[in-house]
Design a protein around this motif. Structure first.
Motif, PDB file in Angstrom:
ATOM      1  N   LEU A 181      60.601  21.036  67.845  1.00 46.89           N
ATOM      2  CA  LEU A 181      61.221  21.530  66.617  1.00 46.89           C
ATOM      3  C   LEU A 181      60.897  23.010  66.486  1.00 46.89           C
ATOM      4  CD1 LEU A 181      61.251  19.811  63.161  1.00 46.89           C
ATOM      5  CD2 LEU A 181      60.441  22.160  63.323  1.00 46.89           C
ATOM      6  N   LEU A 182      61.880  23.800  66.076  1.00 43.69           N
ATOM      7  CA  LEU A 182      61.721  25.252  65.954  1.00 43.69           C
ATOM      8  C   LEU A 182      61.886  25.665  64.505  1.00 43.69           C
ATOM      9  CD1 LEU A 182      61.582  28.134  67.273  1.00 43.69           C
ATOM     10  CD2 LEU A 182      64.089  27.995  67.475  1.00 43.69           C
ATOM     11  N   ILE A 183      60.887  26.380  63.963  1.00 43.29           N
ATOM     12  CA  ILE A 183      60.987  26.968  62.627  1.00 43.29           C
ATOM     13  C   ILE A 183      61.212  28.464  62.799  1.00 43.29           C
ATOM     14  CG2 ILE A 183      59.869  27.380  60.415  1.00 43.29           C
ATOM     15  CD1 ILE A 183      58.207  24.900  60.836  1.00 43.29           C
ATOM     16  N   VAL A 184      62.346  28.938  62.329  1.00 38.76           N
ATOM     17  CA  VAL A 184      62.679  30.359  62.399  1.00 38.76           C
ATOM     18  C   VAL A 184      62.405  30.977  61.037  1.00 38.76           C
ATOM     19  CG1 VAL A 184      64.486  32.049  62.870  1.00 38.76           C
ATOM     20  CG2 VAL A 184      64.453  29.878  64.111  1.00 38.76           C
ATOM     21  N   GLY A 185      61.440  31.887  60.993  1.00 38.05           N
ATOM     22  CA  GLY A 185      61.036  32.463  59.717  1.00 38.05           C
ATOM     23  C   GLY A 185      59.955  31.616  59.052  1.00 38.05           C
ATOM     24  N   CYS A 186      58.825  31.483  59.710  1.00 40.78           N
ATOM     25  CA  CYS A 186      57.766  30.576  59.232  1.00 40.78           C
ATOM     26  C   CYS A 186      56.831  31.320  58.287  1.00 40.78           C
ATOM     27  CB  CYS A 186      57.001  29.991  60.419  1.00 40.78           C
ATOM     28  SG  CYS A 186      55.945  28.601  59.958  1.00 40.78           S
ATOM     29  N   GLY A 187      57.298  31.546  57.063  1.00 44.22           N
ATOM     30  CA  GLY A 187      56.486  32.177  56.032  1.00 44.22           C
ATOM     31  C   GLY A 187      55.766  31.146  55.188  1.00 44.22           C
ATOM     32  N   ASP A 188      55.715  31.377  53.889  1.00 45.30           N
ATOM     33  CA  ASP A 188      54.960  30.505  52.992  1.00 45.30           C
ATOM     34  C   ASP A 188      55.483  29.067  53.021  1.00 45.30           C
ATOM     35  OD1 ASP A 188      53.101  29.916  50.745  1.00 45.30           O
ATOM     36  OD2 ASP A 188      54.949  29.739  49.595  1.00 45.30           O
ATOM     37  N   VAL A 189      56.790  28.891  52.887  1.00 45.66           N
ATOM     38  CA  VAL A 189      57.349  27.536  52.866  1.00 45.66           C
ATOM     39  C   VAL A 189      57.190  26.881  54.234  1.00 45.66           C
ATOM     40  CG1 VAL A 189      59.449  26.185  52.533  1.00 45.66           C
ATOM     41  CG2 VAL A 189      58.933  28.087  50.994  1.00 45.66           C
ATOM     42  N   GLY A 190      57.401  27.645  55.299  1.00 43.82           N
ATOM     43  CA  GLY A 190      57.194  27.096  56.632  1.00 43.82           C
ATOM     44  C   GLY A 190      55.771  26.626  56.850  1.00 43.82           C
TER      45      GLY A 190
ATOM     46  N   GLY B  42      64.869  29.836  42.203  1.00 45.05           N
ATOM     47  CA  GLY B  42      63.560  30.478  42.141  1.00 45.05           C
ATOM     48  C   GLY B  42      62.447  29.549  42.603  1.00 45.05           C
ATOM     49  N   ILE B  43      61.659  30.005  43.554  1.00 48.28           N
ATOM     50  CA  ILE B  43      60.544  29.215  44.084  1.00 48.28           C
ATOM     51  C   ILE B  43      59.265  29.626  43.357  1.00 48.28           C
ATOM     52  CG2 ILE B  43      59.257  28.579  46.161  1.00 48.28           C
ATOM     53  CD1 ILE B  43      61.651  29.665  47.789  1.00 48.28           C
ATOM     54  N   TYR B  44      58.477  28.643  42.938  1.00 44.62           N
ATOM     55  CA  TYR B  44      57.196  28.967  42.320  1.00 44.62           C
ATOM     56  C   TYR B  44      56.091  28.126  42.949  1.00 44.62           C
ATOM     57  CZ  TYR B  44      57.124  24.636  39.582  1.00 44.62           C
ATOM     58  OH  TYR B  44      57.078  23.328  39.204  1.00 44.62           O
ATOM     59  N   ALA B  45      54.886  28.586  42.833  1.00 46.41           N
ATOM     60  CA  ALA B  45      53.676  27.904  43.298  1.00 46.41           C
ATOM     61  C   ALA B  45      52.515  28.732  42.761  1.00 46.41           C
ATOM     62  CB  ALA B  45      53.637  27.815  44.821  1.00 46.41           C
ATOM     63  N   GLN B  46      51.307  28.298  43.049  1.00 40.47           N
ATOM     64  CA  GLN B  46      50.139  29.034  42.544  1.00 40.47           C
ATOM     65  C   GLN B  46      50.157  30.494  42.989  1.00 40.47           C
ATOM     66  OE1 GLN B  46      46.377  26.955  42.735  1.00 40.47           O
ATOM     67  NE2 GLN B  46      45.266  28.849  43.078  1.00 40.47           N
ATOM     68  N   ASN B  47      50.628  30.733  44.208  1.00 44.04           N
ATOM     69  CA  ASN B  47      50.676  32.103  44.734  1.00 44.04           C
ATOM     70  C   ASN B  47      52.034  32.761  44.539  1.00 44.04           C
ATOM     71  OD1 ASN B  47      51.916  30.345  46.574  1.00 44.04           O
ATOM     72  ND2 ASN B  47      51.511  31.688  48.312  1.00 44.04           N
ATOM     73  N   ARG B  48      52.903  32.123  43.727  1.00 47.37           N
ATOM     74  CA  ARG B  48      54.260  32.646  43.547  1.00 47.37           C
ATOM     75  C   ARG B  48      54.647  32.605  42.071  1.00 47.37           C
ATOM     76  NH1 ARG B  48      57.573  31.186  48.967  1.00 47.37           N
ATOM     77  NH2 ARG B  48      59.092  32.482  47.900  1.00 47.37           N
ATOM     78  N   LEU B  49      53.789  33.138  41.232  1.00 47.14           N
ATOM     79  CA  LEU B  49      54.045  33.213  39.794  1.00 47.14           C
ATOM     80  C   LEU B  49      54.192  34.681  39.378  1.00 47.14           C
ATOM     81  CD1 LEU B  49      51.487  30.570  38.448  1.00 47.14           C
ATOM     82  CD2 LEU B  49      53.964  30.276  38.757  1.00 47.14           C
ATOM     83  N   PRO B  50      54.946  34.953  38.305  1.00 47.58           N
ATOM     84  CA  PRO B  50      55.160  36.341  37.862  1.00 47.58           C
ATOM     85  C   PRO B  50      53.974  36.905  37.068  1.00 47.58           C
ATOM     86  CG  PRO B  50      56.330  34.854  36.411  1.00 47.58           C
ATOM     87  CD  PRO B  50      55.737  33.989  37.518  1.00 47.58           C
ATOM     88  N   GLU B  51      52.756  36.701  37.615  1.00 47.35           N
ATOM     89  CA  GLU B  51      51.556  37.106  36.878  1.00 47.35           C
ATOM     90  C   GLU B  51      51.515  38.619  36.664  1.00 47.35           C
ATOM     91  OE1 GLU B  51      46.678  36.674  37.106  1.00 47.35           O
ATOM     92  OE2 GLU B  51      47.970  35.560  38.496  1.00 47.35           O
ATOM     93  N   GLU B  52      51.818  39.398  37.701  1.00 50.91           N
ATOM     94  CA  GLU B  52      51.764  40.856  37.562  1.00 50.91           C
ATOM     95  C   GLU B  52      52.761  41.338  36.517  1.00 50.91           C
ATOM     96  OE1 GLU B  52      52.232  44.927  40.279  1.00 50.91           O
ATOM     97  OE2 GLU B  52      52.479  42.943  41.186  1.00 50.91           O
ATOM     98  N   ARG B  53      53.940  40.762  36.518  1.00 51.15           N
ATOM     99  CA  ARG B  53      54.958  41.126  35.538  1.00 51.15           C
ATOM    100  C   ARG B  53      54.472  40.859  34.120  1.00 51.15           C
ATOM    101  NH1 ARG B  53      59.456  39.731  32.605  1.00 51.15           N
ATOM    102  NH2 ARG B  53      61.434  40.701  33.218  1.00 51.15           N
ATOM    103  N   LEU B  54      53.828  39.715  33.937  1.00 48.71           N
ATOM    104  CA  LEU B  54      53.322  39.361  32.613  1.00 48.71           C
ATOM    105  C   LEU B  54      52.185  40.279  32.192  1.00 48.71           C
ATOM    106  CD1 LEU B  54      53.398  35.477  33.000  1.00 48.71           C
ATOM    107  CD2 LEU B  54      54.901  36.862  31.545  1.00 48.71           C
ATOM    108  N   ARG B  55      51.318  40.611  33.117  1.00 45.91           N
ATOM    109  CA  ARG B  55      50.200  41.500  32.782  1.00 45.91           C
ATOM    110  C   ARG B  55      50.689  42.897  32.395  1.00 45.91           C
ATOM    111  NH1 ARG B  55      45.330  39.341  33.526  1.00 45.91           N
ATOM    112  NH2 ARG B  55      45.113  37.543  34.926  1.00 45.91           N
TER     113      ARG B  55
END
Length: 303
Positions: free
Chosen positions: A17-26, A167-180
């Motif tokens: 199996l090949l994952i092309v673009g194996c970032g956070d979701v990969g 929009g994808i969210y997770a612990q490392n994918r929240l708009p915290e900086e925007r809110l701050r």
């Protein structure tokens, strides 16, 4: 030595199996795949090779911007999970075109696209039969990728599924900086409906599409939330114990946010997820944003 040889034989005997673009979701997919598949993971960054190897994948250094490097992926695996975004300019997705040029016939491919292909729907609830009407260059490139893949699938006898993602969210994918920073959101009367999916659920959805999708079928990877963008910022702020963002009319807000953010605030739609549940058989671990944030707050390290 005999144990190592047996492990190598088991690895070679697995389907590839090949994952092309194996970032956070990969990376979230790898624990769900590595025991059943020999996974090849493509990255453009040499410093990620060790990380991918430690996660159970065979890393491949290749850049889809260059056809000669894309050619390295030819015939590596009969199943491809295509998570790589288009390049940042133009109206065609050259990366997807380079990829389809080297894939063999009868490949099984799942493409992770975006719900932005629909453009503004005026807040309407839409399903996957809605015609695409992209309003910005990012979405236009995604539509080009989808059309390129459909032509390739029909020509090559391959099996294609398209997963459109909001929009994808997770612990490392929240708009915290925007809110701050206190960046404003739209007042309720001007606000737009947005759609969301937890990154862990998205990883599971892509794998479900690989296993159960109908040929040339589109699926919405979206949870059951029904909320506007400002409400999303509010619930995230509450979960992180940060001040809620101030609200401004659109005429005032356009002078305080980036053009990219303003473009997201110009499109309103609600995505139906019936196909996700009935055809792919997915049961969401995080059925709403509120549910997902509860888990994030519970498991987050103390601040």
């Amino acid at each position: 030595m005999q144990i190592q040889n047996k492990q190598a034989i088991r690895k070679i005997g697995k389907p590839r199996l090949l994952i092309v673009g194996c970032g956070d979701v990969g990376m979230r997919m790898l624990p769900l795949l590595r025991d059943r598949y020999r996974v090849f993971a493509v990255t453009t960054q040499a410093d990620r090779m060790a990380e991918l190897r430690a996660a159970g994948a065979t890393p491949i250094l290749a850049n889809l911007d260059h056809p000669a490097e894309a050619a390295r992926l030819a015939r590596l695996a009969p199943t491809v999970l295509h998570l790589a975004p288009p390049q940042a300019e133009g109206q065609i997705d050259r990366r997807t075109r380079h990829l389809t040029a080297i894939l063999p016939d009868h490949t099984l491919l799942v493409y992770v696209s975006t719900s932005g292909v629909y453009g503004d729907c005026g807040g309407a609830l839409i399903d996957e039969t809605r015609a695409v009407r992209p309003h910005n260059a990012r979405a236009i490139r995604r539509v080009d990728a989808e059309r390129t893949l459909r032509r390739w699938a029909r020509r090559s006898g391959s099996r294609l599924a398209i997963v459109r993602v909001p929009g994808i969210y997770a612990q490392n994918r929240l708009p915290e900086e925007r809110l701050r920073k206190g960046t404003p959101a739209l007042v309720e009367s001007d606000d737009v409906f947005t759609n969301h999916i937890h990154a862990d659920d998205l990883a599971r959805i892509v794998i479900a599409a690989m296993r159960r999708a109908q040929p040339l079928r589109v699926y919405h990877a979206v949870d059951d939330s029904d909320m506007k963008m400002g409400a999303y910022f509010d619930v995230v702020a509450d979960a992180l114990q940060l001040p809620r963002p101030p609200r401004l009319p659109r005429t005032d807000l356009q002078h305080q946010v980036t053009p990219a953010m303003l473009s997201f605030m110009a499109e309103s739609r609600r995505l139906a997820n019936r196909r996700l549940k009935t055809e792919l058989g997915v049961r969401l671990h995080y059925s709403t944003v509120q549910h997902g944030l509860q888990k994030i707050v519970k498991t987050a390290p103390s601040r």
